[in-house]
Design an enzyme around this catalytic site. Structure first.
Site, PDB file in Angstrom:
ATOM      1  CB  SER A  12      -0.945   0.010   1.205  1.00  0.00           C
ATOM      2  OG  SER A  12      -0.217  -0.111   2.404  1.00  0.00           O
ATOM      3  CG  ASP A 189      -1.732   4.727   9.048  1.00  0.00           C
ATOM      4  OD1 ASP A 189      -0.483   4.767   8.959  1.00  0.00           O
ATOM      5  OD2 ASP A 189      -2.442   4.043   8.285  1.00  0.00           O
ATOM      6  CG  HIS A 192      -0.254   3.624   5.205  1.00  0.00           C
ATOM      7  ND1 HIS A 192      -1.076   2.933   6.050  1.00  0.00           N
ATOM      8  CD2 HIS A 192      -0.042   2.825   4.129  1.00  0.00           C
ATOM      9  CE1 HIS A 192      -1.383   1.759   5.490  1.00  0.00           C
ATOM     10  NE2 HIS A 192      -0.761   1.670   4.323  1.00  0.00           N
TER      11      HIS A 192
END
Lengths: 241, 241
Positions: A12, A189, A192
């Site tokens: 991600s 977070d 990320h």
């Protein structure tokens, strides 16, 4: 081939790299007129799954050949490092297998494209408190699914594989922790990248590309720059096309 | 072919579209896992020069075929609309030739890729005061090299060509002027797009892609999403690869 290609392969943190201030978009901007950045990020993937799909992600070179990319970044480990007994345990890959999977991915790329620069990127550090505040799936245990200490083991393993394979590596886990308040400055977070975190990674990748002679200064420019167009005879610059 | 390609062909407003908050990067982010955005912006170019290089920008399809892009944006006119007698006069292209060049570019693309959606984008409006404050080359005349009125004529011509060729068009010149204080809200130097200007254009292009059935909702996702991976048997999702 007009422009070189640079693939960004990862999870991600790669998939999101063209969001606002993202490290991938910044590279595309830095290398505009010079290279095509190709986004191959797969949110949630670990090296086990990456290895299953690597042939499909990087299709065999066309018969006309010559299409080797200039570079590929390989950025996995953040999901492998999920703790096995916690809420994201299904993404966990044991450390030994992680190393083996990375070796296999590198070997696949080297085999396909012997001239391509391969850059491994370690997982980032983890801010455990923030991981509890921003759960990705239900987590009633009060324990984070990732810890910074374990992420560090995967980062160390990634650096070892790079040395062993004699390829470049960005030790993002160590690099970020040199920044004061990295927990909140570089991550949003706990995993990320924030705007600053993206900037740190962007600069690291840009430096590695420079080291390999495929940076913004070295790559050829696609078609004449406006500065090369003679105002008195503009079309002269385009006669050969 | 795993992912569709979308080419962005144009001048500096395209070349800069992967900078912070840029419309190109925003499209790449919107369509991540679905399409590759390919940046083909050439700062300073007008349609006359674009036409000279178009065959090189869009090389002939490989023999294996099937590589038609999903869409191409064609975004020229801001340089064609430079006034002929002013400091950037060498970039000027007469209105009639601008229309003819646009037709030729569209015709080239339609011929190469009959199935590809072509989206014309008109030049943006011009804030003349700011153009004097941010000269690109020496300008001692006290007169801006572009005016909003003339940019409007090129925008109108662009819309006409799109209708004639039965392709999509974004009338950026008109659209932006609906925004209060567009002069400073949408543009930063009287020509290039601010963060808000980039957002306006991004949304317009995203809407056009939706209209063509190649938007974020319609395009196929490359490889299983993490939500499609069964935590109890993760590898099941990857068996076919």
């Amino acid at each position: 081939m007009i422009r070189q290609k640079i693939f960004l392969f990862g999870d991600s943190i790669t998939e999101e790299s063209f969001s606002d201030g993202g490290w991938g978009a910044s590279l595309a901007d830095l290398l505009r007129r010079k290279a095509d950045l190709v986004l191959r990020g797969y949110s949630g993937y670990n090296t086990r799954w990456a290895l299953k799909v690597v042939e499909r992600v990087f299709p065999a070179a066309k018969e006309d050949g010559g299409e080797s990319p200039a570079a590929v970044t390989v950025f996995f480990g953040a999901n492998d490092a999920c703790l096995p007994e916690r809420c994201s345990g299904f993404q966990h890959v044991p450390l030994h297998e992680y190393k083996q999977n990375l070796r296999s991915i590198v070997s696949f790329l080297k085999n396909r494209w012997p001239q391509t620069a391969i850059i491994l990127i370690t997982p980032p550090p983890i801010h455990e408190e923030a991981r509890l505040r921003y759960p990705y799936i239900e987590n009633t245990t009060g324990l984070p699914e990732r810890t910074n200490e374990v992420a560090g083991l995967y980062a160390k393993a990634c650096v070892e594989v790079a040395k062993e394979c004699q390829i470049l590596v960005i030790d993002l886990w160590s690099k970020m922790q040199q920044i004061p308040n990295w927990q909140t400055e570089c991550l949003w977070d706990g995993l990320h990248l924030s705007r600053l975190g993206n900037k740190v990674l962007f600069e690291e990748v840009a430096n590695k590309l420079n080291e390999e002679g495929i940076g913004a200064e070295e790559l050829a420019v696609d078609l004449p720059l406006i500065e090369a167009v003679d105002p008195k005879d503009p079309l002269k610059a385009f006669h050969e096309f």
